[in-house]
Enzyme design. Structure first.
Site, PDB file in Angstrom:
ATOM      1  N   ARG A  17      -1.711 -32.048   2.420  1.00 14.94           N
ATOM      2  CA  ARG A  17      -1.728 -30.585   2.525  1.00 14.94           C
ATOM      3  C   ARG A  17      -0.326 -30.042   2.835  1.00 14.94           C
ATOM      4  O   ARG A  17       0.313 -29.428   1.983  1.00 14.94           O
ATOM      5  CB  ARG A  17      -2.746 -30.157   3.611  1.00 14.94           C
ATOM      6  N   ASP A  18       0.176 -30.317   4.031  1.00 14.93           N
ATOM      7  CA  ASP A  18       1.472 -29.752   4.422  1.00 14.93           C
ATOM      8  C   ASP A  18       2.561 -30.279   3.488  1.00 14.93           C
ATOM      9  O   ASP A  18       3.499 -29.559   3.133  1.00 14.93           O
ATOM     10  CB  ASP A  18       1.783 -30.143   5.873  1.00 14.93           C
ATOM     11  N   HIS A 209       2.905 -31.459  16.157  1.00 14.34           N
ATOM     12  CA  HIS A 209       3.077 -31.341  14.697  1.00 14.34           C
ATOM     13  C   HIS A 209       4.546 -30.994  14.479  1.00 14.34           C
ATOM     14  O   HIS A 209       4.937 -29.834  14.480  1.00 14.34           O
ATOM     15  CB  HIS A 209       2.141 -30.228  14.217  1.00 14.34           C
ATOM     16  N   CYS A 242       6.930 -25.522   4.889  1.00 13.40           N
ATOM     17  CA  CYS A 242       6.030 -24.366   4.765  1.00 13.40           C
ATOM     18  C   CYS A 242       6.684 -23.363   3.828  1.00 13.40           C
ATOM     19  O   CYS A 242       7.840 -22.993   4.020  1.00 13.40           O
ATOM     20  CB  CYS A 242       5.779 -23.751   6.139  1.00 13.40           C
ATOM     21  N   ASN A 251       7.392 -32.713   7.382  1.00 11.17           N
ATOM     22  CA  ASN A 251       6.923 -33.244   8.664  1.00 11.17           C
ATOM     23  C   ASN A 251       7.609 -34.568   8.950  1.00 11.17           C
ATOM     24  O   ASN A 251       8.100 -35.235   8.041  1.00 11.17           O
ATOM     25  CB  ASN A 251       5.416 -33.528   8.599  1.00 11.17           C
TER      26      ASN A 251
HETATM   27  P1  HMG Z   1      -4.724 -11.138   2.876  1.00  4.77           P
HETATM   28  O1  HMG Z   1      -4.121 -10.544   1.647  1.00  4.77           O
HETATM   29  O2  HMG Z   1      -4.399 -10.504   4.190  1.00  4.77           O
HETATM   30  O3  HMG Z   1      -6.308 -11.198   2.735  1.00  4.77           O
HETATM   31  O4  HMG Z   1      -4.351 -12.678   2.888  1.00  4.77           O
HETATM   32  P2  HMG Z   1      -7.381 -10.043   2.574  1.00  4.77           P
HETATM   33  O5  HMG Z   1      -8.499 -10.432   3.478  1.00  4.77           O
HETATM   34  O6  HMG Z   1      -6.747  -8.699   2.733  1.00  4.77           O
HETATM   35  O7  HMG Z   1      -7.864 -10.220   1.051  1.00  4.77           O
HETATM   36  C1  HMG Z   1      -7.034  -9.905  -0.050  1.00  4.77           C
HETATM   37  C2  HMG Z   1      -7.539 -10.632  -1.282  1.00  4.77           C
HETATM   38  O8  HMG Z   1      -7.358 -12.044  -1.093  1.00  4.77           O
HETATM   39  C3  HMG Z   1      -9.024 -10.445  -1.549  1.00  4.77           C
HETATM   40  O9  HMG Z   1      -9.210 -10.504  -2.972  1.00  4.77           O
HETATM   41  C4  HMG Z   1      -9.659 -11.674  -0.957  1.00  4.77           C
HETATM   42  O10 HMG Z   1     -10.895 -12.048  -1.527  1.00  4.77           O
HETATM   43  C5  HMG Z   1      -8.610 -12.719  -1.230  1.00  4.77           C
HETATM   44  P3  HMG Z   1      -9.510  -9.188  -3.816  1.00  4.77           P
HETATM   45  O11 HMG Z   1     -10.763  -8.616  -3.217  1.00  4.77           O
HETATM   46  O12 HMG Z   1      -8.313  -8.311  -3.606  1.00  4.77           O
HETATM   47  O13 HMG Z   1      -9.644  -9.726  -5.216  1.00  4.77           O
HETATM   48  N1  HMG Z   1      -8.675 -13.795  -0.243  1.00  4.77           N
HETATM   49  C6  HMG Z   1      -8.854 -15.087  -0.526  1.00  4.77           C
HETATM   50  N2  HMG Z   1      -9.012 -15.756  -1.688  1.00  4.77           N
HETATM   51  C7  HMG Z   1      -9.195 -17.095  -1.620  1.00  4.77           C
HETATM   52  N3  HMG Z   1      -9.239 -17.779  -0.445  1.00  4.77           N
HETATM   53  C8  HMG Z   1      -9.073 -17.149   0.719  1.00  4.77           C
HETATM   54  C9  HMG Z   1      -8.873 -15.749   0.696  1.00  4.77           C
HETATM   55  N4  HMG Z   1      -8.692 -14.846   1.684  1.00  4.77           N
HETATM   56  C10 HMG Z   1      -8.558 -13.660   1.098  1.00  4.77           C
HETATM   57  N5  HMG Z   1      -9.118 -17.830   1.868  1.00  4.77           N
HETATM   58  C11 HMG Z   1      -4.378 -14.976   3.597  1.00  4.77           C
HETATM   59  C12 HMG Z   1      -4.606 -13.498   3.984  1.00  4.77           C
HETATM   60  C13 HMG Z   1      -4.293 -15.764   4.865  1.00  4.77           C
HETATM   61  C14 HMG Z   1      -5.543 -15.428   2.741  1.00  4.77           C
HETATM   62  C15 HMG Z   1      -3.071 -15.080   2.754  1.00  4.77           C
HETATM   63  O14 HMG Z   1      -2.027 -14.439   3.446  1.00  4.77           O
HETATM   64  C16 HMG Z   1      -2.682 -16.501   2.471  1.00  4.77           C
HETATM   65  O15 HMG Z   1      -3.323 -17.187   1.710  1.00  4.77           O
HETATM   66  N6  HMG Z   1      -1.568 -16.995   3.076  1.00  4.77           N
HETATM   67  C17 HMG Z   1      -1.077 -18.354   2.867  1.00  4.77           C
HETATM   68  C18 HMG Z   1      -0.927 -19.021   4.195  1.00  4.77           C
HETATM   69  C19 HMG Z   1      -0.552 -20.483   4.040  1.00  4.77           C
HETATM   70  O16 HMG Z   1      -1.220 -21.226   3.360  1.00  4.77           O
HETATM   71  N7  HMG Z   1       0.538 -20.905   4.709  1.00  4.77           N
HETATM   72  C20 HMG Z   1       0.943 -22.289   4.694  1.00  4.77           C
HETATM   73  C21 HMG Z   1       0.064 -23.111   5.585  1.00  4.77           C
HETATM   74  S1  HMG Z   1       0.374 -22.861   7.331  1.00  4.77           S
HETATM   75  C22 HMG Z   1       1.583 -24.048   7.695  1.00  4.77           C
HETATM   76  O17 HMG Z   1       2.074 -24.734   6.827  1.00  4.77           O
HETATM   77  C23 HMG Z   1       1.927 -24.281   9.145  1.00  4.77           C
HETATM   78  C24 HMG Z   1       1.270 -25.539   9.729  1.00  4.77           C
HETATM   79  O18 HMG Z   1       1.614 -26.687   8.981  1.00  4.77           O
HETATM   80  C25 HMG Z   1       1.704 -25.736  11.184  1.00  4.77           C
HETATM   81  C26 HMG Z   1       3.238 -25.661  11.345  1.00  4.77           C
HETATM   82  O19 HMG Z   1       3.959 -26.450  10.723  1.00  4.77           O
HETATM   83  O20 HMG Z   1       3.637 -24.788  12.109  1.00  4.77           O
HETATM   84  C27 HMG Z   1      -0.256 -25.438   9.726  1.00  4.77           C
HETATM   85 MG    MG Z   2       3.452 -27.797   9.174  1.00  6.13          MG
END
Ligand code: HMG
Ligand code: MG
Length: 304
Positions: A17-18, A209, A242, A251
């Site tokens: 995933r990451d 992490h 990310c 990582n």
């Molecule tokens: P948003 O735009 O605020 O969501 O996104 P919304 O609720 O306003 O919905 C907007 C549209 O998105 C809608 O569609 C929803 O259905 C759709 P429309 O009605 O306009 O056609 N939607 C979705 N579709 C599919 N799956 C979903 C979903 N949710 C809403 N789950 C959201 C909010 C979080 C979804 C968006 O900002 C997003 O996908 N962000 C990506 C975040 C991400 O993946 N980041 C990387 C991972 S985190 C990371 O790497 C850190 C970590 O490793 C720890 C570290 O290292 O610190 C974990």
């Molecule tokens: Mg991470």
């Protein structure tokens, strides 16, 4: 006297995933399946396999539904995925995951950039998800990003991380994984953060992490071990980063963590040789360098 260390460590493999979420070129479903298969064969018992986020924001994870639904599963392996909201949770449930993870940030700006809402709003989005997870009997892990620094605003106060950790645990998260998203923290920063957290939170509820941008990840993990933390996230071959944290490296490499744990006499259940093979395979498939120092050393020895 040497510091007390845990007898065993549970490794959370986040490479699928990451690691893969940040790859510039498309990664095929077959390559993802093979990676998961080889990681399970190497003895890893917790695989973060995908992410149910918006497909346009993280295209590499758009096929998580198919990947998880059709996956050949190994008994005793937890196949987990990220779920930012109720919609993501429903997709994860339909795909048959064993556990989900919600992710918040200790920095307001990063929260906005990553998940398009404030920290408080993200917690509000988690509430219905937590309710559904309880009903479905699915455990939930919590992440906090930027615990040792934010790519946009810099320093993050340990007290901010403490408050958010309490909030995630109160919501029902099984454990909280502390993310140094941009890999800036040093062992001193890690110790200061953990001293604040562990004054109120038992070490069994925390994981680390560490991204390895500044080469501090292993040292930070060692500090966490001496603080009684025994859950470590890592990514095979040091894959990852990310997409919303510019400049962040992958990582810490699982191979490097396993090598260090071997040297410390800490159990982990992973076969290093098989793990190196898994990392080498995915690096060849992706056409990228292996970021694990241990894998590079062992592979160059095998070549000579
Ligand atoms: P948003 O735009 O605020 O969501 O996104 P919304 O609720 O306003 O919905 C907007 C549209 O998105 C809608 O569609 C929803 O259905 C759709 P429309 O009605 O306009 O056609 N939607 C979705 N579709 C599919 N799956 C979903 C979903 N949710 C809403 N789950 C959201 C909010 C979080 C979804 C968006 O900002 C997003 O996908 N962000 C990506 C975040 C991400 O993946 N980041 C990387 C991972 S985190 C990371 O790497 C850190 C970590 O490793 C720890 C570290 O290292 O610190 C974990
Ligand atoms: Mg991470």
């Amino acid at each position: 006297m040497s510091p007390a260390l845990p007898r065993s460590v549970r490794l959370v493999e986040v490479g699928p995933r990451d690691g893969l979420q940040n790859e510039a070129r498309p990664v095929s479903l077959d390559a993802k399946r093979q990676l998961l298969e080889q990681l399970a064969q190497a003895g890893l018992r917790y695989l973060e396999a995908g992410s149910f986020v918006h497909p346009e924001r993280v295209p590499q994870m758009a096929d998580s539904d198919t990947l998880l639904r059709d996956l050949r599963r190994h008994p005793g392996v937890t196949y987990a995925a990220l779920t930012p909201n109720q919609r993501g949770f429903e997709r994860a449930l339909a795909a048959g995951v064993d556990e989900v993870a919600v992710f918040a940030a200790a920095s307001e700006t990063f929260s906005q950039k990553n998940i398009n809402c404030s920290i408080d709003d993200s917690l509000a989005r988690f509430e219905p998800l937590m309710h559904s997870a309880r009903e479905a009997n699915l455990p939930v892990r919590g992440y906090i990003s930027c615990v040792l620094g934010c790519p946009y605003t810099g320093r993050v106060a340990p007290e901010q991380v403490l408050a958010l950790t309490h909030q995630l645990l109160d919501l029902g998260c099984r454990e909280v994984s502390l993310g140094d998203t941009i890999g800036v923290g040093t062992p001193g920063d890690t110790a200061r953060l953990l001293d604040v957290l562990l004054a109120e939170i038992p070490p069994e509820r925390l994981a680390v992490h560490m991204h390895d941008t500044y080469g501090q990840a292993l040292a930070n993990i060692y500090v966490a071990l001496t603080h009684g933390i025994s859950v470590v996230d890592s990514a095979v071959a040091g894959l990852g980063g990310c997409p919303f944290a510019p400049g962040a490296a992958g990582n810490v490499a699982t191979e490097d963590v396993v090598y260090m744990l071997n040297g410390l006499g800490i159990e982990h259940g992973v076969d290093l040789e098989a793990l190196v093979h898994a990392g080498d395979t995915i690096c060849r498939t992706l056409g990228r360098d292996n970021a694990s120092r241990v894998a590079r050393a062992l592979l160059s020895r095998a070549d000579s």
